[in-house]
Write an enzyme that holds these catalytic residues in place. Sequence first.
Site, mmCIF file in Angstrom:
data_model
loop_
_atom_site.group_PDB
_atom_site.id
_atom_site.type_symbol
_atom_site.label_atom_id
_atom_site.label_comp_id
_atom_site.label_asym_id
_atom_site.label_seq_id
_atom_site.Cartn_x
_atom_site.Cartn_y
_atom_site.Cartn_z
ATOM 1 N N GLY A 313 0.774 -1.231 0.000
ATOM 2 C CA GLY A 313 0.000 0.000 0.000
ATOM 3 C C GLY A 313 0.802 1.274 0.000
ATOM 4 O O GLY A 313 0.221 2.368 0.055
ATOM 5 N N GLY A 314 2.126 1.206 -0.047
ATOM 6 C CA GLY A 314 2.933 2.422 -0.020
ATOM 7 C C GLY A 314 2.739 3.288 -1.254
ATOM 8 O O GLY A 314 2.524 4.503 -1.160
ATOM 9 N N LYS A 315 2.785 2.674 -2.432
ATOM 10 C CA LYS A 315 2.608 3.441 -3.671
ATOM 11 C C LYS A 315 1.172 3.926 -3.806
ATOM 12 O O LYS A 315 0.920 5.037 -4.279
ATOM 13 C CB LYS A 315 3.006 2.579 -4.872
ATOM 14 C CG LYS A 315 4.448 2.119 -4.861
ATOM 15 C CD LYS A 315 4.755 1.305 -6.092
ATOM 16 C CE LYS A 315 6.155 0.735 -6.036
ATOM 17 N NZ LYS A 315 6.296 -0.279 -4.953
ATOM 18 N N CYS A 436 11.966 -4.173 -9.566
ATOM 19 C CA CYS A 436 13.128 -4.103 -8.683
ATOM 20 C C CYS A 436 14.194 -5.078 -9.168
ATOM 21 O O CYS A 436 14.816 -5.788 -8.377
ATOM 22 C CB CYS A 436 12.745 -4.388 -7.237
ATOM 23 S SG CYS A 436 11.886 -5.950 -6.996
#
Length: 614
Positions: A313-315, A436
């Site tokens: 949920g960071g982005k 990544c």
Amino acid sequence: MQLGSSQPRSSSSSSANQMRREMTMQCWTRTTSSSRWDPLMRMSSRSAAQWIAQKKDQSRASSSRPCLTATARAAPRGRTTRMMLVATWGSAAMMSLAAAAWAAQKGRGMKTTRTKMMRVACRMTLTSSWRLRSTTSCWRRPGSSRWLTLLLRRAPWPPTSEVVGVLEDFTNRRAANRSRSEYIDQFKSDLGVYYGYNGYMLDQLTVLFPPGEVLELCEACETPRPITLRVNSLKARRRELAAALIARGVNLDPIGPWSKVGLVVYDSKVPIGATPEYMAGHYMLQGASSFMPVMALAPQSGETVVDVAAAPGGKTSYIAALMKNSGTIFANELNPARLKSISANLSRLGVTNTVLCNYDGRQLPSVVGRNSVDRVLLDAPCSGTGVVSKDPSVKTSKNAADIWRCAHLQKQLLLAAIDMVNANSGSGGYIVYSTCSMLVEENENVINYVLRKRHVKVVPSGLEFGRAGLQRFREFRFHPSLQHARRFYPHAHNLDGFFVCKLKKMSNATSAPGGSAAAAAAAASKKQQQAQQQHAHERGMDGSDSEDESSSSSGRSASRSWSSAAQAAARVRRTRQRVMRASRMMTLAAAVVMERMSQSLMLIQTTMMHQQKW
């Protein structure tokens, strides 16, 4: 060094090497008795180093066992240093015994086996000393860091600067009887032994970077990246949050000029993930490299945005903060167990414009709708070769099959993401693809594939730093616009290895850019061929050469098409036969297992009945 700033690579210098040679001396040890270690504990550090140096004259017979390189004049004093010297001495002795046992068991040469194993022990001990230098008082004294740096530079492991220097200036510094491939093999072998990478990963890294940079990358991946946090602009401001955390004993700084919401944490007296500010949703613990995709996406207020792989949920929360809780965000996650973390983080951060969904990303166009959203963020699942510091198992668990399997999934997800975007959107029509991973097969190769399949183009991402995307790699040749993509590396930018590319959808057509033209050309050629055949038939040119040529060419084409169709039918038939054979074998195996189980049950029942009778 600020996160994201470029770090210049140190060049090997012959004068520096000569100076280090003059300042250092090799110590040779020969012992298997613990009684030889006791004198070290009763003398100073400098005396201990000098005492070890005197063993050089006493161990000429075993001169193949270098275990320690030290600068005795600059050695710091203290009991901890003596313990380090004793540990190195003890490791050498134990590795000598282990080498003897290994050589006796495998029938190999004692000299070579012992040398290799003792070098590993020496390097492990010195590296442990170096990593303890910040917590041990003796390393804080003047000259101690230089002394231990010389130890590490002159230790026989990892590959010395001489090998890297020869590879970087091969024409002038190579040995007469050695080829470049031999130096490369030695370089990769040393890296594999010390850092623990498998052959496939080393092949990829040595082709992607020059030798000196490969060594810097491997060393950078051994240490974790700095702890970073993102200020939640929906609830707090960076200046106020920084003041509150500093008052709680957190040592932090702004992450860099490229971000207005990032903070880097150096150390903290309190758990950084359990402060009242964290519980209130004023910030989110988030890697600095994960800021980049959202910054490249640049969502606007009132838009409809899809985050294809949203956990944790960071982005998604960063997108909501940039949109100021307006518009609609579809946060999708395939793993149902990770939806809880997304929901908890979004609730804590005060995000109210997000809809959670649990679908396969390849099915989202049929769920959300084709050509229905303004922007899509795809942080695709990948091999994780850029986050080795977080998951060291990547060094040995990845091979070519895993990489191409990930690349195939990434291509499908990116095509689905493009299909969801509306090219006619007034403010949007953009897709951001990120991984990544540092490997070309998962980055430029995937973008190059979708450029041939959809009406999209690569546009500048708006990121202020990072290396440009590759336009050629090995046998691959990519579109020139891939120079707008951005690559980030641990050793160059102090970030996790990351790739970011921004695409602009030009048309809502689902075919390739040249697909309609090619179909029209094929239809026109087919009509022209039919017209020629009809014209020849009307003229009655039954015995002419032209008819023979046309008939022969048509016969050849027909035979080719028939043969290809027959081959395809044969392949389908063989596949069906294999499937049927496998199903029959599985049915037979199941029947045998059931029969054995029934016999066992009958035997158990019979035994129980006899026991009851007795």
